[in-house]
Design a protein around this motif. Structure first.
Motif: not given
Length: 372
Positions: A198-206, A361-368
Motif C-alpha cells: 500500500e505504501n508504494i501506491l501512497n508514494e505514487l499518489v504523493s 530512495s524515494k526520488y525514484i518515484f519522481k524519476e518515474f
C-alpha cells in the motif's frame, strides 16, 4: 501453545507458539530490520515464507490500523526470540498475537533465532513445517517432503486484486496523524498488482499521479489501448512473491508493453519480470536479501543509499547488454537498478517506498514521473 518445527535439513525443534494454531508450510527467510515488523508481516511478497526476525524483541509497539501493507497476512508465519504481549505505543490498538490470530497465521517464540539465521546463512533458504497439532518428527518430515516447493506455486495469483480499483491516498504524515492530501498533476498510471504494498501506491499518489490498480493477469492490449487514448500515461510493475519465471504469461504481456514504448517503472518482482521479458533470466540467491539496512550505491552520482530489501531472486549481469546499470547492492555487488537503453523504462530491486526503512530512495518515484 506447544509447537514443533521440522526443517528439511533434518533439524527438529520444539518451542512455543502464539497467534493461530494448526499446521503451516513455508520457506524460511530471515529479516534484519530493527523496526517495522507490522509492515513486514503484511507485505504480500512474503507469501509462502516464514519470516525469522533477527531483532530479538518483537511486539513491543503492538499493531495499529495505519501501518498494514495489505488487508491480509500472506506470510506462512513468523519466528521470533522474545514475544512482548504487553505492547506500549500511542498509536497501537492491539497486540501482535491478536493480530496474527485475526489473520489465521502462526508465530513461534522462545526459540534461538540466532541459530536459525546462521543456519540459513550457511545452508541457504530451507523449507519447514510448523505444527501445534502434530509432534511426531517422521510424520512432519513426510508431510514436508510431499508439500509444494515455493518455486512451484503461483503466489501472485493468490495475493493480487481480483478487480481493478483506484487509489487516491497519499503517504502517511506522522506529524499530522493523517494521510497526505496531494493535488493530482493530471498524469495517470496503471499499477499491475503482483502483490503491491500500500505504501508504494501512497508514494505514487504523493508525487501527483492518479493511480488505478489492475489484476496481475491484465492483458497488455487493454493497457496499450488506454495509453494510446491518453487515459493512462505509464505502467507500474509492482513487487510480489515467489519465483518470477513461473509467471510465463505475464512476462509475455510485459514484453508487449515494452515494445509499445510505454513508460514503465518496476520494483522488486516487477524489476525481475522486466529482465525476463527482455530475455535475461533471473536466478535464485542463496538466502536472499531481507531488511531495512542494505547499502546500495547510486552509480549516477556515486552516493550510498541505505535501503529496504525483500527478495530471493535477482537479475543477471548480462542485463548490461540492453540496460545501463544504475544501482548496485554493496552487500553482494549484485545488480540493484537499471535504465533500459532504448526504452522509457527504469527498475530497481530495493523498495524506495521505505516501509519499513529509510527514505533515501524515494526520488525514484519522481524519476518515474519525469519519464511520464
Amino acid at each position: 501453545m506447544k509447537a514443533y518445527i521440522y526443517i528439511e535439513n533434518d533439524i527438529f525443534l520444539s518451542t512455543k507458539a502464539f497467534g493461530e494454531g494448526g499446521t503451516f508450510f513455508g520457506e524460511l527467510v530471515f529479516n534484519t530490520s530493527l523496526t517495522g515488523y507490522q509492515e513486514i508481516i503484511s507485505d504480500p511478497s512474503y507469501a509462502g515464507q516464514f519470516v525469522i526476525f533477527s531483532m530479538p524483541e518483537i511486539g513491543i509497539v503492538g499493531v495499529n490500523d495505519e501501518d498494514n501493507e495489505s488487508k491480509e497476512v500472506f506470510a506462512s508465519g513468523i519466528i521470533i526470540r522474545e514475544l512482548n504481549e504487553d505492547y506500549s505505543n500511542f498509536r497501537a490498538n492491539n497486540s501482535l498475537s491478536t493480530y496474527l490470530k485475526k489473520h489465521g497465521k502462526i508465530g513461534l517464540c522462545e526459540i534461538d533465532t540466532r541459530f536459525l539465521v546462521k543456519m540459513i546463512r550457511d545452508c541457504g533458504n530451507l523449507r519447514a513445517v510448523i505444527s501445534t497439532e502434530i509432534k511426531d518428527k517422521e510424520e512432519l518430515k513426510k508431510m514436508l517432503l510431499s508439500s509444494a516447493k515455493i518455486d512451484e506455486v503461483n503466489y501472485v495469483a493468490q495475493v493480487s486484486t481480483k478487480n481493478s480499483y483506484k487509489h487516491s491516498k497519499g503517504a502517511w504524515e506522522h506529524s499530522k496523524k493523517a494521510y497526505e492530501n496531494v493535488k493530482s498533476i493530471g498524469k495517470k498510471v496503471a499499477v499491475i498488482d503482483y502483490g503491491v504494498k500500500e505504501n508504494i501506491l501512497n508514494e505514487l499518489v504523493s508525487v501527483g499521479l492518479e493511480v488505478e490498480v489492475f489484476p496481475y493477469n491484465t492483458k497488455a492490449k487493454e493497457l496499450i489501448d488506454l495509453y494510446q487514448k491518453g487515459k493512462i500515461h505509464g505502467v507500474f510493475l509492482s513487487n510480489g512473491p515467489g519465483e518470477p519465471k513461473i509467471l510465463k504469461d505475464e512476462i509475455v504481456e510485459i514484453k508487449k508493453l515494452a515494445e509499445a514504448k510505454i513508460p514503465m517503472l518496476g520494483i522488486c518482482l516487477g524489476h525481475q519480470l522486466l529482465s525476463n521479458a527482455f530475455g535475461y533470466e533471473t536466478y535464485k540467491m542463496k538466502f536472499g536479501q531481507h531488511g531495512a539496512n542494505h547499502p546500495v550505491i547510486n552509480l549516477a552520482n556515486n552516493t550510498v543509499e541505505i535501503t529496504a530489501q525483500n527478495h530471493n531472486y535477482n537479475i543477471p549481469e548480462e542485463i548490461a547488454e540492453v540496460a545501463i546499470i544504475t544501482h548496485r547492492n554493496l552487500f553482494g555487488d549484485n545488480v540493484e537498478g537499471v535504465r533500459y537503453k532504448n526504452y522509457p523504462i527504469i527498475s530497481v530491486q530495493h523498495h524506495p517506498e521505505s516501509s519499513s526503512g529509510p527514505h533515501e530512495s524515494k526520488y525514484i518515484f519522481k524519476e518515474f514521473l519525469e519519464l511520464l
